[in-house]
Motif scaffolding. Structure first.
Motif, PDB file in Angstrom:
ATOM      1  N   ARG A  10     -51.459   4.612  72.517  1.00 54.10           N
ATOM      2  CA  ARG A  10     -51.688   3.314  73.170  1.00 54.10           C
ATOM      3  C   ARG A  10     -52.007   2.231  72.146  1.00 54.10           C
ATOM      4  O   ARG A  10     -51.551   1.093  72.267  1.00 54.10           O
ATOM      5  CB  ARG A  10     -52.825   3.432  74.194  1.00 54.10           C
ATOM      6  CG  ARG A  10     -52.416   4.138  75.481  1.00 54.10           C
ATOM      7  CD  ARG A  10     -53.417   3.908  76.601  1.00 54.10           C
ATOM      8  NE  ARG A  10     -54.710   4.509  76.322  1.00 54.10           N
ATOM      9  CZ  ARG A  10     -55.027   5.774  76.610  1.00 54.10           C
ATOM     10  NH1 ARG A  10     -54.130   6.572  77.173  1.00 54.10           N
ATOM     11  NH2 ARG A  10     -56.233   6.234  76.342  1.00 54.10           N
ATOM     12  N   ILE A  11     -52.791   2.595  71.124  1.00 52.70           N
ATOM     13  CA  ILE A  11     -53.128   1.631  70.052  1.00 52.70           C
ATOM     14  C   ILE A  11     -51.862   1.201  69.318  1.00 52.70           C
ATOM     15  O   ILE A  11     -51.648   0.016  69.055  1.00 52.70           O
ATOM     16  CB  ILE A  11     -54.154   2.247  69.064  1.00 52.70           C
ATOM     17  CG1 ILE A  11     -55.515   2.402  69.746  1.00 52.70           C
ATOM     18  CG2 ILE A  11     -54.280   1.385  67.804  1.00 52.70           C
ATOM     19  CD1 ILE A  11     -56.510   3.233  68.977  1.00 52.70           C
ATOM     20  N   SER A  71     -48.849   1.264  70.488  1.00 61.57           N
ATOM     21  CA  SER A  71     -48.043   0.472  71.420  1.00 61.57           C
ATOM     22  C   SER A  71     -48.511  -0.988  71.428  1.00 61.57           C
ATOM     23  O   SER A  71     -47.696  -1.919  71.421  1.00 61.57           O
ATOM     24  CB  SER A  71     -48.135   1.072  72.817  1.00 61.57           C
ATOM     25  OG  SER A  71     -47.369   0.317  73.729  1.00 61.57           O
ATOM     26  N   THR A  72     -49.837  -1.182  71.432  1.00 58.34           N
ATOM     27  CA  THR A  72     -50.405  -2.537  71.378  1.00 58.34           C
ATOM     28  C   THR A  72     -50.032  -3.215  70.062  1.00 58.34           C
ATOM     29  O   THR A  72     -49.635  -4.387  70.037  1.00 58.34           O
ATOM     30  CB  THR A  72     -51.949  -2.482  71.515  1.00 58.34           C
ATOM     31  OG1 THR A  72     -52.275  -1.827  72.730  1.00 58.34           O
ATOM     32  CG2 THR A  72     -52.546  -3.879  71.510  1.00 58.34           C
ATOM     33  N   LYS A  73     -50.154  -2.452  68.969  1.00 56.97           N
ATOM     34  CA  LYS A  73     -49.794  -2.986  67.651  1.00 56.97           C
ATOM     35  C   LYS A  73     -48.331  -3.413  67.625  1.00 56.97           C
ATOM     36  O   LYS A  73     -47.992  -4.484  67.113  1.00 56.97           O
ATOM     37  CB  LYS A  73     -50.058  -1.928  66.578  1.00 56.97           C
ATOM     38  CG  LYS A  73     -49.639  -2.372  65.175  1.00 56.97           C
ATOM     39  CD  LYS A  73     -49.831  -1.263  64.167  1.00 56.97           C
ATOM     40  CE  LYS A  73     -49.314  -1.678  62.808  1.00 56.97           C
ATOM     41  NZ  LYS A  73     -49.440  -0.619  61.799  1.00 56.97           N
ATOM     42  N   ASP A  98     -46.424  -4.358  70.160  1.00 53.05           N
ATOM     43  CA  ASP A  98     -46.254  -5.584  70.955  1.00 53.05           C
ATOM     44  C   ASP A  98     -46.682  -6.824  70.168  1.00 53.05           C
ATOM     45  O   ASP A  98     -45.997  -7.854  70.174  1.00 53.05           O
ATOM     46  CB  ASP A  98     -47.064  -5.501  72.259  1.00 53.05           C
ATOM     47  CG  ASP A  98     -46.501  -4.458  73.222  1.00 53.05           C
ATOM     48  OD1 ASP A  98     -45.327  -4.070  73.051  1.00 53.05           O
ATOM     49  OD2 ASP A  98     -47.240  -4.028  74.123  1.00 53.05           O
ATOM     50  N   VAL A  99     -47.828  -6.715  69.478  1.00 53.34           N
ATOM     51  CA  VAL A  99     -48.339  -7.845  68.690  1.00 53.34           C
ATOM     52  C   VAL A  99     -47.396  -8.167  67.534  1.00 53.34           C
ATOM     53  O   VAL A  99     -47.107  -9.336  67.245  1.00 53.34           O
ATOM     54  CB  VAL A  99     -49.765  -7.544  68.162  1.00 53.34           C
ATOM     55  CG1 VAL A  99     -50.241  -8.633  67.211  1.00 53.34           C
ATOM     56  CG2 VAL A  99     -50.750  -7.410  69.317  1.00 53.34           C
TER      57      VAL A  99
END
Length: 203
Positions: A27-28, A30-32, A34-35
């Protein structure tokens, strides 16, 4: 000794915790990702703008140089260029964004010798603008390439987690759960048989 004989509830708990930790990392990442995609979009637009600015500065510098060449001649221009050698300074600053290390470089001229004519002054100004736009375009391009590389690395990591690590943990959890359930059923069956024998012996 087979794996079936050594599995335990603590082993099952450990596998479940490892699976949870792996999913948190996914999840981390995935967030990275996206950013980084958002940042890449912004910097791609900026790269197009800096390239346009560079080409405009190059055109203006060329036109200004042609005018001064006609005004002063080749020998005067060569002498003028020699007086300005070593007048460019570059400032280097290191920064970091979402695990992407990059360098910010800004260029400026130090202690220009005061020009005698408006044409020379204009040439120096256009030269400074050109140098600044070259440095800016190069830095933006470098950052875009670094973000693209980091996106590829993040994708690779996510693929490894989603296609290898998570399925392996899930498979081990399913197997351990199956073995423990089988063991419980065997124990229950044994207990029933012992109870039946005891009942028969009492009767």
């Amino acid at each position: 000794m087979s794996f079936k004989n050594v599995v335990s509830k603590s082993e099952l708990l450990r596998e479940k915790k490892e699976l949870q930790a792996t999913e948190v990392v996914d999840r981390i990442l995935s967030t990275k990702k996206d950013v980084l995609i958002q940042r890449l979009s912004e910097k791609t637009d900026q790269a197009a703008q800096t390239m346009s600015k560079y080409l405009a500065s190059l055109t203006e510098m060329y036109i200004t140089f042609q005018k001064l060449y006609l005004e002063l001649g080749e020998e005067e221009l060569v002498l003028l260029s020699k007086t300005q050698e070593g007048k460019l300074e570059l400032n280097v600053k290191h920064d970091r964004f979402m695990d992407v290390n990059y360098t910010i470089i800004t260029g400026h001229s130090s202690s220009w010798i005061l020009p005698f004519t408006g044409s020379i002054y204009e040439l120096f100004n256009k030269g400074e603008e050109l140098i600044s736009s070259i440095v800016d375009a190069a830095w933006t391009r470098n950052l875009v390439l670094k973000i693209i590389k980091d996106l590829k690395d993040t994708d690779r990591l996510m693929n490894a987690i989603e296609r290898i690590a998570v399925p392996e943990h899930q498979e081990r959890i399913a197997y351990i759960s199956f073995v423990l359930e089988e063991r419980e059923r065997e124990e229950l069956t044994r207990t029933k048989k012992v109870r039946e024998k005891l009942v028969k012996s009492v009767v």
